[in-house]
Design an enzyme around this catalytic site. Structure first.
Site, short mmCIF file in Angstrom:
data_model
loop_
_atom_site.label_atom_id
_atom_site.label_comp_id
_atom_site.label_asym_id
_atom_site.label_seq_id
_atom_site.Cartn_x
_atom_site.Cartn_y
_atom_site.Cartn_z
N ASP A 280 -13.29 6.35 14.38
CA ASP A 280 -13.42 6.45 12.93
C ASP A 280 -12.84 7.75 12.39
OD1 ASP A 280 -14.60 3.97 12.64
OD2 ASP A 280 -16.64 4.74 12.80
N ASN B 17 -15.08 8.72 3.25
CA ASN B 17 -16.52 8.62 3.50
C ASN B 17 -17.34 9.39 2.47
OD1 ASN B 17 -16.69 6.87 5.62
ND2 ASN B 17 -17.30 8.38 7.15
N GLU B 18 -17.16 10.71 2.47
CA GLU B 18 -18.02 11.53 1.61
C GLU B 18 -17.46 12.93 1.44
OE1 GLU B 18 -18.43 12.63 5.39
OE2 GLU B 18 -19.77 10.93 5.05
N ASP C 27 -30.75 22.02 1.89
CA ASP C 27 -29.63 22.27 2.81
C ASP C 27 -28.30 21.76 2.29
OD1 ASP C 27 -31.41 23.46 4.49
OD2 ASP C 27 -31.49 21.84 5.96
N THR D 232 -22.87 4.52 5.56
CA THR D 232 -23.38 4.29 6.91
C THR D 232 -23.13 5.47 7.83
OG1 THR D 232 -21.33 3.09 7.39
CG2 THR D 232 -23.25 1.77 6.82
N GLY D 233 -22.64 6.59 7.29
CA GLY D 233 -22.36 7.77 8.08
C GLY D 233 -23.40 8.86 7.87
N THR E 80 -24.62 10.00 5.21
CA THR E 80 -25.59 9.64 4.18
C THR E 80 -26.81 8.93 4.76
OG1 THR E 80 -23.99 9.55 2.38
CG2 THR E 80 -25.95 8.18 2.14
N VAL E 81 -26.59 7.93 5.60
CA VAL E 81 -27.73 7.20 6.16
C VAL E 81 -28.54 8.09 7.10
CG1 VAL E 81 -26.65 6.16 8.22
CG2 VAL E 81 -28.41 4.91 6.98
N SER E 82 -27.90 9.05 7.75
CA SER E 82 -28.63 10.00 8.60
C SER E 82 -29.54 10.90 7.77
CB SER E 82 -27.65 10.86 9.41
OG SER E 82 -26.87 10.06 10.28
#
EC number: 2.7.1.23
Length: 306
Positions: free
Chosen positions: A67, A149-150, A181, A192-193, A195-197
């Site tokens: 990815d 992604n972000e 933080d 799903t990267g 962000t989901v963590s």
């Protein structure tokens, strides 16, 4: 699809992806296609050379890796509208790539591309720019940055764990000051990267929306937000002028920002275009397989409950 000129980028320092790249290049050249090939990694960026040295319009980019390799290609190729065929060779999760199983018979893949037997998925991207000056008279101080992604805004220090204070505006209206933080501003693809963590929401990758997720906020009332795709998110770092804050794009450092700087993040004016080879492409199947949801333990078909 006509394939007169093709980019092949492979994961740097990965022998398996390099072997696949050499095989693909040889087969495409036998089909009278001009090929530009090179490694892509943290210390290798072949795309400026690819784009500058192309003798004619580039029809396709074949990206062999994980990815991260695909994210790099999207940031460079989306503005030119070049479609990307990502294949998970030497990668891990492979959210953005085709399985290498779909790529075993490469000659069949070329036939499908020539015969237009594939789908194209267009994914929303974000763009960011940094400004300084008075709120009513801001001047740009950086180039435009792109992210599939972000974007992430986090404090930076070599010897201290710093708590950031970030003021956020949406469409010119102050929404909140976040103490924690940092902040993640994500596309549906990126949900799903990172962000989901950070306990952010998962959004379908066919949507167009922006999500804002605080990272370890000190206030329990600081919750993730989902915004319309046309929103403009402005972030002002506050606090100590001796400490910098970092702006990250898809996990790669974009630039440093300081108090009196403002970061504007909005939907980009380009889309990442991905070639899809899977005939039964299901976003929910991808979630089950990649996130190891309970559905992966059950052999499921669409007629199971009929």
């Amino acid at each position: 699809m006509q394939l007169k000129q093709v980019i092949i980028a492979y994961k740097a320092r990965d022998s398996q992806s390099k072997r696949w790249a050499e095989l693909c290049a040889k087969q495409l050249e036998n089909r009278n296609c001009q090929v530009l090939m090179g490694p892509s990694g943290p210390k290798d960026n072949p795309y400026p050379v690819f784009l500058a040295s192309a003798s004619q319009p580039i029809d396709l980019a074949i990206v062999l890796g994980g990815d991260g390799t695909v994210l790099t290609s999207a940031r460079h190729l989306a503005p030119a509208g070049i479609p990307i065929l990502g294949v998970n060779v030497g990668g891990h999760l492979g959210f953005l790539t085709e399985s290498v199983d779909e790529f075993q018979d490469t000659e069949k893949v070329w036939d499908r591309l020539f015969e237009d037997r594939y789908a194209i998925q267009r994914r929303m991207m974000l763009q960011a720019a940094v400004y300084e000056g008075h709120r009513t008279n801001l001047e740009p101080v950086t180039e435009r940055y792109l992210g599939l992604n972000e974007f992430c805004v986090k404090p930076a220090s070599a010897d201290r764990m710093i708590t950031s204070i970030l003021e956020m505006e949406i469409d010119g209206e102050v929404v909140d000051q976040y103490v924690g933080d940092g902040l993640i501003i994500s596309t549906p693809t990126g949900s799903t990267g990172y962000t989901v963590s950070a306990s952010g929401p998962i959004m379908h990758d066919g949507m167009e929306a922006i999500t804002i997720t605080p990272i370890c906020p000190m206030s329990l009332s600081s919750r993730p937000l989902i915004l319309p795709a046309g929103s403009v998110v402005s972030i002002w770092p506050l606090g100590d002028y001796d400490l910098s804050t970092k702006l990250w794009m898809d996990g790669v450092l974009a630039t440093s920002i300081w108090p009196a700087h403002r970061v504007d993040i909005r939907m980009a004016d380009c889309r990442a275009k991905f070639i899809v080879l899977r005939e039964n492409n299901s976003y929910y199947q991808t979630l089950r397989e990649k996130l190891l949801w309970a559905g992966t333990r059950v052999r499921y078909t669409s007629t199971q409950h009929n």
